[in-house]
Scaffold this active site. Sequence first.
Site, PDB file in Angstrom:
ATOM      1  N   ARG A  25       0.814  -1.230   0.000  1.00 54.21           N
ATOM      2  CA  ARG A  25       0.000   0.000   0.000  1.00 54.21           C
ATOM      3  C   ARG A  25       0.839   1.267   0.000  1.00 54.21           C
ATOM      4  O   ARG A  25       0.496   2.241  -0.671  1.00 54.21           O
ATOM      5  CB  ARG A  25      -0.979  -0.038   1.178  1.00 54.21           C
ATOM      6  CG  ARG A  25      -2.034  -1.124   0.942  1.00 54.21           C
ATOM      7  CD  ARG A  25      -3.274  -0.919   1.745  1.00 54.21           C
ATOM      8  NE  ARG A  25      -4.293  -1.890   1.342  1.00 54.21           N
ATOM      9  CZ  ARG A  25      -5.282  -2.308   2.110  1.00 54.21           C
ATOM     10  NH1 ARG A  25      -5.408  -1.844   3.341  1.00 54.21           N
ATOM     11  NH2 ARG A  25      -6.174  -3.172   1.656  1.00 54.21           N
ATOM     12  N   ARG A  72      12.963 -21.868   2.454  1.00 51.95           N
ATOM     13  CA  ARG A  72      14.411 -21.730   2.653  1.00 51.95           C
ATOM     14  C   ARG A  72      15.041 -22.249   1.354  1.00 51.95           C
ATOM     15  O   ARG A  72      15.056 -23.448   1.104  1.00 51.95           O
ATOM     16  CB  ARG A  72      14.878 -22.549   3.851  1.00 51.95           C
ATOM     17  CG  ARG A  72      14.176 -22.162   5.163  1.00 51.95           C
ATOM     18  CD  ARG A  72      14.803 -22.851   6.347  1.00 51.95           C
ATOM     19  NE  ARG A  72      13.980 -22.769   7.544  1.00 51.95           N
ATOM     20  CZ  ARG A  72      14.000 -21.759   8.423  1.00 51.95           C
ATOM     21  NH1 ARG A  72      14.797 -20.737   8.230  1.00 51.95           N
ATOM     22  NH2 ARG A  72      13.219 -21.782   9.496  1.00 51.95           N
ATOM     23  N   ASP A 127      12.754 -15.583  16.430  1.00 51.45           N
ATOM     24  CA  ASP A 127      13.904 -15.831  17.317  1.00 51.45           C
ATOM     25  C   ASP A 127      14.489 -14.556  17.937  1.00 51.45           C
ATOM     26  O   ASP A 127      15.215 -14.624  18.927  1.00 51.45           O
ATOM     27  CB  ASP A 127      15.029 -16.537  16.537  1.00 51.45           C
ATOM     28  CG  ASP A 127      14.655 -17.944  16.141  1.00 51.45           C
ATOM     29  OD1 ASP A 127      13.601 -18.431  16.578  1.00 51.45           O
ATOM     30  OD2 ASP A 127      15.419 -18.567  15.378  1.00 51.45           O
ATOM     31  N   ARG A 171      17.023 -21.914  17.774  1.00 50.15           N
ATOM     32  CA  ARG A 171      18.111 -22.818  17.407  1.00 50.15           C
ATOM     33  C   ARG A 171      19.442 -22.340  17.978  1.00 50.15           C
ATOM     34  O   ARG A 171      20.189 -23.088  18.558  1.00 50.15           O
ATOM     35  CB  ARG A 171      18.204 -22.806  15.881  1.00 50.15           C
ATOM     36  CG  ARG A 171      18.345 -24.133  15.258  1.00 50.15           C
ATOM     37  CD  ARG A 171      18.326 -23.991  13.758  1.00 50.15           C
ATOM     38  NE  ARG A 171      17.955 -22.667  13.293  1.00 50.15           N
ATOM     39  CZ  ARG A 171      17.341 -22.419  12.159  1.00 50.15           C
ATOM     40  NH1 ARG A 171      17.010 -23.402  11.374  1.00 50.15           N
ATOM     41  NH2 ARG A 171      17.060 -21.183  11.787  1.00 50.15           N
ATOM     42  N   GLU A 222      15.309 -24.754  22.190  1.00 49.22           N
ATOM     43  CA  GLU A 222      15.580 -25.983  21.412  1.00 49.22           C
ATOM     44  C   GLU A 222      17.070 -26.178  21.127  1.00 49.22           C
ATOM     45  O   GLU A 222      17.535 -27.299  20.978  1.00 49.22           O
ATOM     46  CB  GLU A 222      14.804 -25.978  20.089  1.00 49.22           C
ATOM     47  CG  GLU A 222      15.234 -24.887  19.126  1.00 49.22           C
ATOM     48  CD  GLU A 222      14.597 -25.012  17.737  1.00 49.22           C
ATOM     49  OE1 GLU A 222      14.214 -23.982  17.192  1.00 49.22           O
ATOM     50  OE2 GLU A 222      14.506 -26.125  17.231  1.00 49.22           O
ATOM     51  N   ARG A 256       4.825 -20.410  15.914  1.00 51.89           N
ATOM     52  CA  ARG A 256       4.903 -19.584  14.707  1.00 51.89           C
ATOM     53  C   ARG A 256       3.531 -19.296  14.101  1.00 51.89           C
ATOM     54  O   ARG A 256       3.406 -18.444  13.222  1.00 51.89           O
ATOM     55  CB  ARG A 256       5.812 -20.259  13.668  1.00 51.89           C
ATOM     56  CG  ARG A 256       7.269 -20.270  14.053  1.00 51.89           C
ATOM     57  CD  ARG A 256       8.195 -20.039  12.890  1.00 51.89           C
ATOM     58  NE  ARG A 256       7.932 -20.834  11.737  1.00 51.89           N
ATOM     59  CZ  ARG A 256       8.783 -21.716  11.202  1.00 51.89           C
ATOM     60  NH1 ARG A 256       9.951 -21.923  11.755  1.00 51.89           N
ATOM     61  NH2 ARG A 256       8.479 -22.371  10.115  1.00 51.89           N
TER      62      ARG A 256
END
Length: 323
Positions: A25, A72, A127, A171, A222, A256
């Site tokens: 926009r 990815r 993250d 991670r 994790e 997520r």
Amino acid sequence: MKSIAVLTSGGDAPGMNAAIRAVVRTGIAKGWEVYGVQHGYYGLMSGDMQIMGQRDVGGIVQQGGTVLGSARALEFKTVEGRQKALRELNKRGIEGLVVIGGNGSQTGAYALSEMGFPVVGIASTIDNDLYGSEMTIGVDTALNIALEAIDRLKITASSHQRAFLLEVMGRDCGYLALMAGIAGGAEFISIPEIPTEPEDIARELHAAYERGKKHGIIVVAEGAKYNANALVAYFKEHKAELGFELRATILGHIQRGGAPTAFDRLLATRLGAAATSALARGEYGVLVGMNKSAMTTTALSVVVANKKTVDFALIELQKELDG
Ligand code: F6P
């Protein structure tokens, strides 16, 4: 500049849609054509991109995920992959690109900008490990989801005088675990930045029990030295010495999904607008982020060369707060 493209890349984050909407926009408001690229760098390399209108981004500000899809894309790490992308951009007369994503995505953005294409990155990852922005898109939503899980676990843990362990994403970075643990009043937090042994956890929980606590909540990132599965196995194997077993919940991708919080919608909207402003004034090869509540730009070369860490003072604070 007449035409730009926008893509989302890497792990999706709640608020990405609000950022897409703001780019589309505010780009249209500047008189530009705005292409939406499907599935991150894959769509850029294969030419899967369409011009988006005002209405194409209607009703998405409240949705998690990304309407453009994310991926990815390993091929984009190669020069050939990026050359393919440049050909697709040039074919359509696209003169600028906005990349919404985290560390891997901004590394790709930097590589493309080094090949001479005008790129602006938007800081987005749950993250919160991206240098150049104090907060990234999706963190607040993910944090609130983790917090709700802790609150729920605490209730059942108290009823049964049990020790529960919650594994959250992260991670390489313990931000989510640390912040969720502090906000949820956890007894122990284990993060990748500070390797901890199972015995440290057992000692802390025994001490809490001695002080009269009815529950033991451990929050683990994790990427910590021992993740949830490893800890459960270790405590089971060493029950005789450690004195108790752990019950684990791995939150995983639940963090997520879900609707973005007000904070994430506002952050994403401001970052989307800041990205098109940067392109309009000819400031390329930068990441737009938020620092001290203001929209800022940081060179992508600096972003990819630096690592953001957690605030270690907060770890000490958590220990003092554990009453
Ligand atoms: O980078 C965001 C993140 O959610 C990390 O916390 C997690 O380790 C990773 O993505 C998981 O990636 P994927 O969804 O590709 O398995």
